[in-house]
Structure formats: C-alpha cells, structure tokens
Design an enzyme around this catalytic site. Structure first.
Site, PDB file in Angstrom:
ATOM      1  N   CYS A 309       0.980   0.683  -0.854  1.00  0.00           N
ATOM      2  CA  CYS A 309       0.900   2.115  -0.539  1.00  0.00           C
ATOM      3  C   CYS A 309       0.635   2.360   0.949  1.00  0.00           C
ATOM      4  O   CYS A 309      -0.195   1.688   1.553  1.00  0.00           O
ATOM      5  CB  CYS A 309      -0.200   2.757  -1.383  1.00  0.00           C
ATOM      6  SG  CYS A 309      -0.399   4.518  -1.087  1.00  0.00           S
ATOM      7  N   CYS A 314      -5.285   4.180   1.614  1.00  0.00           N
ATOM      8  CA  CYS A 314      -4.988   2.744   1.507  1.00  0.00           C
ATOM      9  C   CYS A 314      -4.919   2.076   2.881  1.00  0.00           C
ATOM     10  O   CYS A 314      -5.196   0.878   2.995  1.00  0.00           O
ATOM     11  CB  CYS A 314      -3.683   2.533   0.753  1.00  0.00           C
ATOM     12  SG  CYS A 314      -3.860   2.815  -1.024  1.00  0.00           S
TER      13      CYS A 314
END
Length: 376
Positions: A309, A314
């Site tokens: 991601c 992230c």
C-alpha cells in the site's frame, strides 16, 4: 455526460463529465455524511487519498446546520472545501431507517428528527429544494425504500409511488435549475430503481423510469440484509434494462468482493460507509485480506499495515504503533486507519479501471474476489 470507453463482458469502463469535473468509472464515492468523513479526514486529505466523488447526506445537512445556511455560505463545495463532484442522497433511506417514527402519504413523509424529535416533512419537492440549496453535483430522487422482506403487493404499490415521486422530482429540479439564484443550475438528477427482491417488479420499474431520460440511474433498496447472491441476481436481471449511455450506481455497496461482482455485472458507481466504519474499529483492508490490527501478534510488528500500500499511513507508521494508538484510545488511531481504508478502496477502483483498460478484468476479479473479503 457519460462516455462508455470499453467493455469486458458486462463490465464497463467509462468517464462521466460533470460541472465539477470528470469522474473515471468504475468509481467508489467516499461517504461524508455530515460534510465530513468520520475519523477526522478533511476534504483536503481526500484529494491525497484519490477520492473522485464525495457523498453527503441531504437529511443530516437539512437538520444540522440547515441547507438554507449552507446556501447562504456559498454551497456545500465551498462550505467543506471540496472542489470535485458531490452526490447528495435524497433523504429517502433515512426515512426508511427511521421507520418506527414515520408516516408515508402520497404527498411525502412525515417523521421525527433523530436529534430533537421535531416533526419533519419531506417529499419530492422538498428533497429537490434542499439538494438545490446544497448545490451538489448530483441529486438523488426521493424514493421509498421498502423493508426487506416486503410482500409483492406492497412492493408493487411502493414502486408506483416511487415513479410518481420521481416525475415530481424531475419537474421540481427543472424549475429550480432555471431560477436566477440557483447555486448549481447544471445539477444532475439520478432516479432510483426499487422493487425489493422481485425480479418482475425490478425490471418493470427500471423500464418505466428509463423512459424519463434522467442523468443517471441507481439500484436502491439492496444491501439491507438480503444475501449477497440475491443482490447479484437482481443486478443481473435489471442491468439489460438500464440505459447504456448513462451512469449506473449501486447504492450502499459494499465489500471489495461485492464491488468486483457488481462491476462484472455492469455497475459504474458505488458508495458505502463500510471502509471508514470498519477502520474505526481496527479492521483494515489489505491486498491479502482483512487485518484486525487489535490482534496481540501486531504488538511488536514494525511492518506497515500492508506492504503493497502507498497510503500516507503505510508509508510512515507501523502495525505496532497503530495497535498502540487504538489500545490507548487516541483519536489519531481512527484517522490513520480511515485514511488507509479509503486509499485502499480508491486504489482498488483504480486497479479495476486499469484491468478493464487492458482487457484483464476477469483475471483480476478471479484473483481478488474472495481474497479481499477474507480475514487474515
């Protein structure tokens, strides 16, 4: 204006041009009920999260702060700092969800406000007037969303009423769009297909409302508790009767698997509170399935939520940190989690469009349709 770019079986790749910009379809509309995404996400964040359309709630904004006030302040786009398309729902579903407090008549529906209990009347004309005050890009027609299950007889009478209301919505919108002080004189109107779980009613109703030549068409009254297979069956039954040159919207759906199944049946637009609601409870979408960040195994895990991601969460934070934030009841937990899930959903749509562009959608669906809805 909708342009069909490419098809793979029933799945459609298109673009939808509005006064507030072009929407590449299939697309997921991020739900900002009261002009904000729950979890501390601003309109400016949404741009970075690849959101194309935001959905706001007519009923909630009418009750608070008031659609008249929003109009005086320059409309919903200006109010919330969002320049891209906004779809406002009609308030019909809220009437449905406040079922114990409502009274449906031909003129419209009287029901009690969930905030202070005051009696509110909403009918086709009122709904159009509120949405015109908000100045949204797309206004949804006022419809009756029946309970599931409902009898065939009641569903048939409800469909007929929804059609009569739709004609009134169209007339009122034309009047409002012609007024000199209208915020968005190019506001679009989408009609809603109803008919509970009865194929014959769904098809007849779709044929009826298609004749009104609206700007787009939605399938409503699904994702309210019926099995997913029943929903897919209805989409497949109705799809051949939906105008091919107009956008098609499946209301209130759903999981990544639901979206893939519906795209394969010819749907262009989706919305659902699920990604933000699940995120606020620590349930995170990844390309390997659904991760519950509360699990003890993540306490010392320095990996991102999903190594595949590219979302801001992230890129900067670990599973261990996010789990800690949830356990400590820090508001930041919800913000970071919601950012991740919305980015995931918008990236899913991007990858669906890419697969359609390359004639590879069926393979993409096969790979992900079960996986994305599986708990890790």
């Amino acid at each position: 204006m909708y342009q069909l770019i490419k098809k793979e079986n029933a799945a459609r790749r298109g673009s939808f041009t509005t006064v507030h910009g072009v929407v590449q379809t299939p697309a997921f509309m991020n739900v900002g009920t009261s002009a904000a995404i729950k979890g501390g996400i601003s309109s400016y964040d949404l741009v970075d999260l690849k959101c194309q359309v935001e959905l706001c709630n007519t009923y909630h904004l009418h009750v608070r702060p008031g659609d008249g006030l929003i109009k005086r302040l320059g409309g919903l786009h200006k109010f919330m700092g969002w320049e891209r398309p906004i779809l406002t729902d009609s308030g019909g579903f809220q009437v449905f969800s406040l079922a114990s407090l409502r009274k449906i008549e031909e003129e419209g529906v009287t029901f009690a406000s969930h905030i202070d209990g005051r009696r509110i009347f909403m009918g086709p004309e009122t709904s159009m007037q509120i949405q015109s005050n908000l100045g949204s890009t797309i206004a949804m027609a006022f419809d009756e969303c029946v309970e599931n299950p409902s009898t065939h007889d009641y569903s048939a009478r409800s469909c007929a009423r929804t059609t009569r209301w739709l004609v009134r919505c169209k007339t009122e919108m034309a009047r409002l769009n012609a007024l000199p002080d209208t915020l968005n004189p190019k506001q679009l109107l989408f009609g809603i297909n109803q008919g509970c779980v009865y194929d014959d009613l769904r098809i007849a109703h779709m044929q009826e409302i298609a004749e009104l030549d609206l700007d787009g068409y939605a399938i409503g009254g699904l994702a309210v508790g019926e099995p997913a297979e029943e929903m897919y069956r209805i989409i497949s039954a109705v799809e051949p009767f939906m105008p091919a040159g107009k956008p098609r919207y499946l209301m209130g759906v759903g999981t990544p698997g639901n979206i893939l199944e519906a795209v394969s049946r010819g749907v262009d637009l989706f919305d659902c509170v699920m990604p933000s609601r699940n995120a606020r409870h620590g349930h995170l979408n990844t390309w390997s399935g659904i991760r519950n960040i509360m699990n003890a195994k993540y306490a010392e895990d320095l990996s991102p939520i999903d190594p595949e991601c590219g979302c801001p969460t992230c890129q900067k934070f670990s599973r261990a940190y996010l789990r800690h934030l949830f356990k400590a009841n820090e508001m930041l937990a919800m913000r970071l989690a919601v950012m991740h899930n919305l980015y995931f959903y918008n990236t899913l749509m991007e990858r669906i469009r890419e697969a359609l562009d390359n004639g590879a959608f069926e393979d993409f669906k096969k790979k992900y349709v079960a996986l994305l809805d599986t708990r890790i």
